[in-house]
Design a protein around this motif. Sequence first.
Motif, mmCIF file in Angstrom:
data_model
loop_
_atom_site.group_PDB
_atom_site.id
_atom_site.type_symbol
_atom_site.label_atom_id
_atom_site.label_comp_id
_atom_site.label_asym_id
_atom_site.label_seq_id
_atom_site.Cartn_x
_atom_site.Cartn_y
_atom_site.Cartn_z
ATOM 1 N N PRO A 1 99.453 1.165 21.726
ATOM 2 C CA PRO A 1 98.960 -0.190 21.523
ATOM 3 C C PRO A 1 97.482 -0.364 21.804
ATOM 4 C CG PRO A 1 100.963 -0.178 22.845
ATOM 5 C CD PRO A 1 100.453 1.207 22.786
ATOM 6 N N GLY A 2 96.783 0.656 22.276
ATOM 7 C CA GLY A 2 95.358 0.442 22.438
ATOM 8 C C GLY A 2 94.682 1.316 23.457
ATOM 9 N N GLY A 3 95.197 2.471 23.752
ATOM 10 C CA GLY A 3 94.494 3.361 24.649
ATOM 11 C C GLY A 3 94.932 3.199 26.090
ATOM 12 N N ALA A 4 94.625 4.194 26.917
ATOM 13 C CA ALA A 4 94.958 4.162 28.328
ATOM 14 C C ALA A 4 93.856 3.445 29.092
ATOM 15 C CB ALA A 4 95.150 5.598 28.830
ATOM 16 N N ALA A 5 93.959 3.443 30.432
ATOM 17 C CA ALA A 5 93.014 2.713 31.276
ATOM 18 C C ALA A 5 91.582 3.128 30.975
ATOM 19 C CB ALA A 5 93.337 2.974 32.747
ATOM 20 N N GLY A 6 90.703 2.130 30.837
ATOM 21 C CA GLY A 6 89.292 2.394 30.559
ATOM 22 C C GLY A 6 88.949 2.506 29.099
ATOM 23 N N ALA A 7 89.911 2.235 28.212
ATOM 24 C CA ALA A 7 89.680 2.419 26.777
ATOM 25 C C ALA A 7 88.719 1.374 26.218
ATOM 26 C CB ALA A 7 91.009 2.348 26.019
ATOM 27 N N VAL A 8 87.941 1.795 25.235
ATOM 28 C CA VAL A 8 87.075 0.885 24.480
ATOM 29 C C VAL A 8 87.211 1.227 22.998
ATOM 30 C CG1 VAL A 8 85.456 0.832 26.420
ATOM 31 C CG2 VAL A 8 84.959 2.292 24.465
ATOM 32 N N THR A 9 86.802 0.290 22.162
ATOM 33 C CA THR A 9 86.807 0.531 20.719
ATOM 34 C C THR A 9 85.743 -0.325 20.056
ATOM 35 O OG1 THR A 9 88.231 0.685 18.747
ATOM 36 C CG2 THR A 9 88.514 -1.257 20.135
ATOM 37 N N GLY A 10 85.388 0.039 18.832
ATOM 38 C CA GLY A 10 84.572 -0.826 17.987
ATOM 39 C C GLY A 10 85.501 -1.724 17.188
ATOM 40 N N LEU A 11 84.969 -2.494 16.280
ATOM 41 C CA LEU A 11 85.796 -3.425 15.513
ATOM 42 C C LEU A 11 85.822 -3.114 14.027
ATOM 43 C CD1 LEU A 11 84.767 -6.702 17.358
ATOM 44 C CD2 LEU A 11 86.922 -5.443 17.585
ATOM 45 N N GLY A 12 85.277 -1.961 13.633
ATOM 46 C CA GLY A 12 85.316 -1.565 12.224
ATOM 47 C C GLY A 12 83.957 -1.510 11.573
ATOM 48 N N PRO A 13 83.259 -2.653 11.403
ATOM 49 C CA PRO A 13 81.982 -2.634 10.675
ATOM 50 C C PRO A 13 80.905 -1.834 11.391
ATOM 51 C CG PRO A 13 82.898 -4.845 10.723
ATOM 52 C CD PRO A 13 83.720 -4.036 11.675
ATOM 53 N N MET A 14 80.177 -1.047 10.602
ATOM 54 C CA MET A 14 79.097 -0.201 11.101
ATOM 55 C C MET A 14 77.865 -0.404 10.215
ATOM 56 S SD MET A 14 80.155 1.756 13.711
ATOM 57 C CE MET A 14 79.288 3.331 13.648
ATOM 58 N N PRO A 15 76.678 -0.099 10.729
ATOM 59 C CA PRO A 15 75.465 -0.254 9.908
ATOM 60 C C PRO A 15 75.295 0.902 8.924
ATOM 61 C CG PRO A 15 74.870 0.579 12.066
ATOM 62 C CD PRO A 15 76.350 0.316 12.109
ATOM 63 N N GLY A 16 74.426 0.686 7.942
ATOM 64 C CA GLY A 16 74.081 1.748 7.011
ATOM 65 C C GLY A 16 75.028 1.844 5.836
ATOM 66 N N GLU A 17 74.810 2.883 5.024
ATOM 67 C CA GLU A 17 75.585 3.065 3.798
ATOM 68 C C GLU A 17 76.174 4.465 3.676
ATOM 69 O OE1 GLU A 17 73.558 1.715 0.272
ATOM 70 O OE2 GLU A 17 72.313 0.309 1.404
ATOM 71 N N ASP A 18 76.070 5.274 4.712
ATOM 72 C CA ASP A 18 76.522 6.663 4.664
ATOM 73 C C ASP A 18 77.858 6.793 5.382
ATOM 74 O OD1 ASP A 18 76.970 9.359 4.909
ATOM 75 O OD2 ASP A 18 74.915 9.869 5.468
ATOM 76 N N PRO A 19 78.963 6.928 4.650
ATOM 77 C CA PRO A 19 80.269 6.993 5.314
ATOM 78 C C PRO A 19 80.447 8.233 6.182
ATOM 79 C CG PRO A 19 80.487 7.441 2.967
ATOM 80 C CD PRO A 19 79.088 6.982 3.180
ATOM 81 N N ARG A 20 79.776 9.329 5.823
ATOM 82 C CA ARG A 20 79.903 10.537 6.645
ATOM 83 C C ARG A 20 79.252 10.335 8.006
ATOM 84 N NH1 ARG A 20 78.940 16.238 3.955
ATOM 85 N NH2 ARG A 20 80.860 15.439 3.028
ATOM 86 N N GLU A 21 78.061 9.766 8.018
ATOM 87 C CA GLU A 21 77.374 9.528 9.273
ATOM 88 C C GLU A 21 78.139 8.511 10.119
ATOM 89 O OE1 GLU A 21 74.799 9.640 12.396
ATOM 90 O OE2 GLU A 21 74.994 11.033 10.711
#
Length: 345
Positions: A11-31
């Motif tokens: 459901p979301g990682g163990a103690a101390g977990a963090v995450t982003g929310l999806g959107p990232m800057p730029g246009e390079d999917p590999r990076e």
Amino acid sequence: MATDEQERAAPGGAAGAVTGLGPMPGEDPREAARTVLGELGEAPHVPHLAQLPARGPGADPVGRTAALLVDLPVDLQPAGWRFVDAPGRDARRAASFLRADLDELAEAAAGWSGPLALAVVGPWSLLAAVELARGERSVSDPGARRDVVASLAEGIRAHVADVRRLVPGAQVLVQVEEPSVPAVLAGRLPTQSGYGTLRAVPQAEVRDGLRAVLDAVRAAGARPVVRLAAEEPPLALVREVGADAVALDVRGLGALGWESLAATVEAGVRVWAGVLPVLADPPSVPALVDVLRVPWRRVGLPAALLADVVLTPVEGLQALDPAAVRPLLGRLREAGAAVAESSGD
């Protein structure tokens, strides 16, 4: 069979977990994929499928989710996305972007075993954004509401299956974005003309539609997380539909909001807490921890339950300079570790 540790992580990682929310800057999917897995690709954290809205139409959240719909083609019109008789160039572009992002995720996440988040726009926010062929928001039409709920549920099942095939060790979480639900329920969405508002959708219908999508997430072997806007978050609805976790910016919750969040935690729903501003100087780690810990204690929640909280930025990272992403996620990881430590107090 999943181990106890894997069941806890799903459901979301163990103690101390963090995450982003999806959107990232730029246009390079590999990076983008390499950055996400490089910063969040170690336990207890939750990497995610990157979205790159800077690429233009089809990479935006609505267009990207509309590309998942089954037998409901869309195209981009001057006023926004609209349902049409056959897929157009923009819909094909959205599908192409998604395929490229999945390919890069598969490469960057090779060997990853643990939680992995996918963000989609939920049924009610999608209905509020996509127009009917005649031009009004599709949320105004009962038939369209039924069709979109069913189509999105089927599309999410296929999306999750693709990700599980590409990243076999992934314990998939689907982050269902529903910022428009308060306006849908209150009848505050403007009509196309702008001179009026659309009729409110009955709460029971909103509940049942969202529940149907979350049920499809579970049927696909994934866990549902509902992300809400910071203003008027309908936390009681999240409890009713049985989400595994709720994601929201906790900085602006007032006393009533925190009381409702406490009831949500006590109902067994985990919290993905937005604490870190994106376009301002990042606060110190103690300040970030206190954004969560002080009101948490004020409403009487046990400190031990802080171990179940996943920290997030308050919004997507698409407006950042790419060079700022890694330091920001590094600060978030430090805060996550500090929250986990404070859960033992």
